[in-house]
Enzyme design. Structure first.
Site, PDB file in Angstrom:
ATOM      1  N   GLN A  96       0.923  -1.154   0.019  1.00 54.74           N
ATOM      2  CA  GLN A  96      -0.128  -0.013  -0.047  1.00 54.74           C
ATOM      3  C   GLN A  96       0.801   1.420  -0.020  1.00 54.74           C
ATOM      4  OE1 GLN A  96      -1.297   0.479   4.521  1.00 54.74           O
ATOM      5  NE2 GLN A  96      -1.913  -1.285   3.710  1.00 54.74           N
ATOM      6  N   HIS A  98       0.367   5.770   0.884  1.00 50.46           N
ATOM      7  CA  HIS A  98      -0.523   6.819   1.494  1.00 50.46           C
ATOM      8  C   HIS A  98      -0.547   8.382   0.730  1.00 50.46           C
ATOM      9  CE1 HIS A  98      -1.321   4.018   4.453  1.00 50.46           C
ATOM     10  NE2 HIS A  98      -0.088   4.013   4.828  1.00 50.46           N
ATOM     11  N   GLU A 133       3.324   7.382   8.872  1.00 56.60           N
ATOM     12  CA  GLU A 133       2.924   6.745  10.119  1.00 56.60           C
ATOM     13  C   GLU A 133       4.707   6.078  10.315  1.00 56.60           C
ATOM     14  OE1 GLU A 133       0.443   3.918   7.940  1.00 56.60           O
ATOM     15  OE2 GLU A 133       2.320   2.270   7.685  1.00 56.60           O
ATOM     16  N   HIS A 264       4.745   0.393   0.838  1.00 57.58           N
ATOM     17  CA  HIS A 264       5.330  -0.566   1.884  1.00 57.58           C
ATOM     18  C   HIS A 264       4.215  -1.649   1.958  1.00 57.58           C
ATOM     19  CE1 HIS A 264       2.446   2.588   3.552  1.00 57.58           C
ATOM     20  NE2 HIS A 264       2.265   1.545   4.527  1.00 57.58           N
ATOM     21  N   ARG A 283      -4.174   0.665  -2.031  1.00 55.96           N
ATOM     22  CA  ARG A 283      -3.549  -0.566  -2.209  1.00 55.96           C
ATOM     23  C   ARG A 283      -3.096  -0.822  -3.542  1.00 55.96           C
ATOM     24  NH1 ARG A 283      -7.835  -0.524   1.018  1.00 55.96           N
ATOM     25  NH2 ARG A 283      -7.261  -1.494   3.313  1.00 55.96           N
TER      26      ARG A 283
END
Length: 400
Positions: A96, A98, A133, A264, A283
């Site tokens: 995936q 972001h 994240e 990642h 994804r």
């Protein structure tokens, strides 16, 4: 300060035993993938200030400036801007990426304008926020992070001796790196499903053979991971796409920061994860869920390089900080060896998580909380807390 009552998420990829073992509880038989700590609307923690359990989100919303700190509330609005988790992966998560904040705002506005239902399986943007994240390993942790340099990937693909991979290796050598990565990644995700399934099967067999027969090969560990992906997701284009990425092993205490556009996947292990409050995930593969290839190709950053393993840097007062380039969160660790440590900073709301030993939190008013492994506490802005060990304490707050 408040002891947190947290929700466990039972996703299929989760470990049955890792989180229960940390908490000292009996496994339920279900995979316990994530333990959420914070005020995310999907599963806010609960606190009890004498009138029974109430959502932490409601507590913060009732007085954001007092709970979060005035500067945090002014900058990020009336909600906790981060979510802290324990993440326990027994099998691989999806591959995936972001979006950054600008991309998320534009994508969310577009889908809202087009009337795409919020719960539609083909909905890409759940909100208008970005989702950087950080994952910090508590056990040996394995993942994929960012693109490997094109020449090194070409060598890996050639070394597998699979005819279907040769055109990709040739492209990686013939084009400038960024363009080559984009072209190969696009070709894999848009290939005929039957053809890419065949390629994935042959590539996985070759990877497994290399990992088994040549354990000292520099790509042996990566090849073992790719073979494992194929066993979990046979025929998935993500198996081939994953071969373009760096394979990373983290020792306990090491971490990875995942910024916008970086492909990642977490493969295996237990860690502490912190992220900005968002559900935006695009994804790339290793999933039965929707893959929006055109939007994905707009978001992915086709930049190769080292994944950048982080180690905590010593700060004042016994704090060991994991440096990240964003403001929504700051994660640090305290290794407490015995008696009281230094008081924790008080400028913003914080969540404190014990991951080993036993940590006692003492407040200025004489209040006290004891945290065993896996237990956590919420501390409003302005509260002066002194931790004591022996134990390991993770501290999540905002940067600044």
């Amino acid at each position: 300060m408040d002891l947190l009552d947290n929700t466990v998420k039972t996703y299929a990829w989760g470990s049955v035993t890792a989180i229960p073992e940390l908490l000292g509880t009996e496994p339920t038989g279900e995979p316990q993938a994530e333990l959420w700590m914070g005020a995310h609307p999907g599963a806010p923690s609960r606190v009890d200030r004498g009138a029974g359990p109430v959502s932490l989100a409601e507590v913060i919303a009732a007085d954001p400036a007092a709970e979060l700190g005035g500067a945090t509330a002014e900058r990020f609005g009336p909600r906790l801007p981060f979510l802290l988790k324990l993440l326990a992966a027994q099998s691989p998560l999806s591959l995936q990426v972001h979006p950054d904040r600008t991309q998320a705002e534009a994508g969310y506005a577009d889908e809202e304008r087009r009337g795409v239902p919020a719960d539609a399986p083909h909905r890409t943007y759940k909100d208008a926020n970005h989702k950087p994240e950080l994952i910090c390993a508590l056990t040996p942790f394995e993942g994929l992070c960012g693109f490997r340099p094109a020449a090194a990937t070409a060598d890996l693909l050639d070394g597998l001796g699979v005819d279907q991979l040769k055109p990709y290796a040739d492209l990686l050598r013939a084009r400038p790196e960024s363009g080559a990565l984009r072209e190969v990644f696009t070709a894999v995700l848009t290939a005929d499903p039957a053809a890419v399934a065949d390629t994935a099967a042959h590539a996985a067999e070759a990877a497994d053979r290399l990992a088994t027969t040549r354990p000292d090969h520099p790509h042996a560990a990566a090849c073992a991971a790719y073979a494992s992906l194929a066993r979990h997701y046979p025929g998935d284009p993500g198996v081939v796409a994953a071969m373009l990425l760096n394979h990373v092993r983290l020792a306990p205490g090491e971490a990875l920061f995942l910024g916008a556009g970086v492909p990642h996947a977490y493969l295996h292990g237990l860690g502490v994860e912190i992220m900005a409050n968002s559900d935006n995930v695009l994804r790339c593969g290793l999933t039965p869920k929707h893959v929006d290839v055109p939007e994905l190709l707009r978001i992915v950053r086709f930049e190769a390089g080292d994944p950048g393993v982080l180690r905590p840097a010593p700060e004042q007062g016994g704090e060991e900080r994991y440096a990240t380039p964003i403001d929504e969160f700051r994660l640090s660790r305290y290794v407490l060896t015995g008696g009281p440590g230094d008081p924790l900073p008080t400028g913003a709301a914080q969540i404190l998580l014990c991951t080993g030993g036993r940590v006692t939190l003492r407040a200025e008013d004489g209040g006290e909380l004891v945290l065993d492994p896996g237990r956590s506490a919420y501390v409003p802005a302005g509260e002066r807390i002194v931790p004591a060990g022996p134990g390991t304490l993770f501290r999540a707050t905002t940067a600044g």
